[in-house]
Design an enzyme around this catalytic site. Structure first.
Site, PDB file in Angstrom:
ATOM      1  N   HIS A   1       0.819  -1.226   0.000  1.00 25.39           N
ATOM      2  CA  HIS A   1       0.000   0.000   0.000  1.00 25.39           C
ATOM      3  C   HIS A   1       0.850   1.272   0.000  1.00 25.39           C
ATOM      4  O   HIS A   1       0.320   2.370  -0.230  1.00 25.39           O
ATOM      5  CB  HIS A   1      -0.933   0.025   1.214  1.00 25.39           C
ATOM      6  CG  HIS A   1      -2.005  -1.015   1.187  1.00 25.39           C
ATOM      7  ND1 HIS A   1      -2.841  -1.197   0.111  1.00 25.39           N
ATOM      8  CD2 HIS A   1      -2.367  -1.945   2.114  1.00 25.39           C
ATOM      9  CE1 HIS A   1      -3.680  -2.195   0.369  1.00 25.39           C
ATOM     10  NE2 HIS A   1      -3.407  -2.663   1.570  1.00 25.39           N
TER      11      HIS A   1
ATOM     12  N   ASP B   1      -2.745 -10.636  -2.640  1.00 29.92           N
ATOM     13  CA  ASP B   1      -3.331 -10.179  -1.382  1.00 29.92           C
ATOM     14  C   ASP B   1      -4.817  -9.874  -1.597  1.00 29.92           C
ATOM     15  O   ASP B   1      -5.234  -9.514  -2.700  1.00 29.92           O
ATOM     16  CB  ASP B   1      -2.602  -8.910  -0.937  1.00 29.92           C
ATOM     17  CG  ASP B   1      -2.912  -8.505   0.492  1.00 29.92           C
ATOM     18  OD1 ASP B   1      -2.108  -8.820   1.386  1.00 29.92           O
ATOM     19  OD2 ASP B   1      -3.945  -7.850   0.714  1.00 29.92           O
TER      20      ASP B   1
ATOM     21  N   HIS C   1      -6.329  -7.360  -0.603  1.00 32.04           N
ATOM     22  CA  HIS C   1      -6.435  -5.929  -0.892  1.00 32.04           C
ATOM     23  C   HIS C   1      -5.601  -5.567  -2.112  1.00 32.04           C
ATOM     24  O   HIS C   1      -4.549  -6.164  -2.348  1.00 32.04           O
ATOM     25  CB  HIS C   1      -5.929  -5.099   0.297  1.00 32.04           C
ATOM     26  CG  HIS C   1      -6.627  -5.390   1.581  1.00 32.04           C
ATOM     27  ND1 HIS C   1      -6.098  -6.241   2.529  1.00 32.04           N
ATOM     28  CD2 HIS C   1      -7.808  -4.953   2.067  1.00 32.04           C
ATOM     29  CE1 HIS C   1      -6.941  -6.317   3.562  1.00 32.04           C
ATOM     30  NE2 HIS C   1      -7.981  -5.555   3.308  1.00 32.04           N
TER      31      HIS C   1
ATOM     32  N   ASP D   1      -4.344 -13.113   3.148  1.00 32.47           N
ATOM     33  CA  ASP D   1      -5.598 -12.693   3.779  1.00 32.47           C
ATOM     34  C   ASP D   1      -6.818 -12.967   2.910  1.00 32.47           C
ATOM     35  O   ASP D   1      -7.937 -12.609   3.275  1.00 32.47           O
ATOM     36  CB  ASP D   1      -5.557 -11.218   4.194  1.00 32.47           C
ATOM     37  CG  ASP D   1      -4.880 -10.324   3.175  1.00 32.47           C
ATOM     38  OD1 ASP D   1      -4.560 -10.801   2.071  1.00 32.47           O
ATOM     39  OD2 ASP D   1      -4.660  -9.134   3.484  1.00 32.47           O
TER      40      ASP D   1
END
Length: 309
Positions: A125, A162, A164, A246
């Site tokens: 991120h 991931d 995200h 995740d």
């Protein structure tokens, strides 16, 4: 050649406070898992300290010094959205960058077939000059740039599974034709980027957003139809994996409902491409994964697959 496992005790000292999902126990469970006899052939190394030049290839000096200056001498400090730092954070960051660089060097020199870097905080991120979402320095981006600047790699593919979207990695390489960034991720979900139409200035951004409850079938279809063909066609000299676990069905922060077998499967498929295009070279860096049992099982499956090279 063996698989390299890179970590360092300093990442345990990055304190995010009680109840925070991105916590030191994430690394502890991975290390305990790798004590099994299954991993006796795994080559282990301690991550060295910061390679400042490699860090500067991704993040400007002003940003790096701003992060360093923000480090507290005691307690916890919020420096950005979902980014907590503590007195041990800078040392953890230093070895995270150093370990990533060392892993790339090892793989690009042919000393190891592939590598898994299990450090924290995670990185995908983090934008060029903006920390967010638990992330401060973008390790996948640092890995790609290291392969290019120190080892002459012409093209690097970063594959991010991931749950995200890696907005930071996308932003860093948006206008770069030499790096392919390809991501599967849940949408809608934090940070809100990663739509199908976000292709970058050079058509080297490939997003495959998935709905909540997508499950194994949709994940594998997205990889087979959208991600893997683009990685193959790009013919990278190195594949970097942003390995977020995740997406597993037990994880509390997402809802893709993937299984352990999905992470073995995608690792194997990327290894196949790496064998054909990149002399087998893969460097994987840990991103998310917040249910400890699921994280341990997924990381175990990922690294066992890498060791099968």
């Amino acid at each position: 050649m063996t698989t390299l496992f890179m970590s360092h005790p300093s990442c345990l000292d990055h304190d995010t406070g009680p109840g925070h999902p991105e916590r030191a126990d994430r690394i502890r469970v991975i290390e305990r898992t790798f004590e099994s006899e299954i991993f006796q052939m795994l080559h282990r190394d301690l991550a060295p300290e910061l390679d400042y030049d490699a860090l500067l290839r991704v993040h400007p000096a002003e940003y790096i010094e701003r992060i360093r200056a923000a480090m507290p001498t005691e307690g916890l400090v919020d420096i950005a959205e979902d980014v907590v730092i503590s007195p041990g954070t800078w040392e953890a960051l230093s070895h995270s960058v150093g370990g990533t660089v060392a892993a790339v060097d090892d793989v690009m020199r042919g000393l190891s077939k592939n590598a898994f870097v299990a450090m924290r905080p995670p990185g995908h991120h983090a934008e060029t000059a903006r920390p967010m979402g638990f992330c401060i320095f973008n390790l996948a981006a640092i890995a790609a740039r290291r392969a290019q600047t120190a080892h002459g790699a012409e093209r690097v593919a970063i594959v991010d599974f991931d749950v995200h979207h890696g907005n930071g990695t996308q932003q860093i390489f948006w206008s770069d034709p030499s790096v392919l960034y390809a991501s599967t991720h849940q949408m809608p979900l934090y940070p809100g980027t990663g739509a199908l139409g976000e292709c970058g200035a050079c058509d080297t951004i490939v997003n495959a957003p998935l709905p909540e409850d997508a499950g194994s079938k949709m994940f594998r279809e997205a990889m087979e139809t959208r991600i893997l063909p683009r990685v193959e066609a790009f013919a990278p000299d190195l594949i970097v994996i942003s390995a977020g676990f995740d997406g597993h069905r037990f994880d509390p922060v997402g809802g893709l409902h993937l299984e352990v077998a999905d992470f073995s499967w995608i690792t194997n498929r990327l290894m196949d491409i790496a064998e054909r295009r990149a002399n087998g070279r893969i460097v994987s860096v840990l991103e998310g994964g917040y249910d400890l049992e699921a994280l341990a099982r997924c990381a175990s499956a990922h690294v066992q697959t890498l060791m099968g090279a």
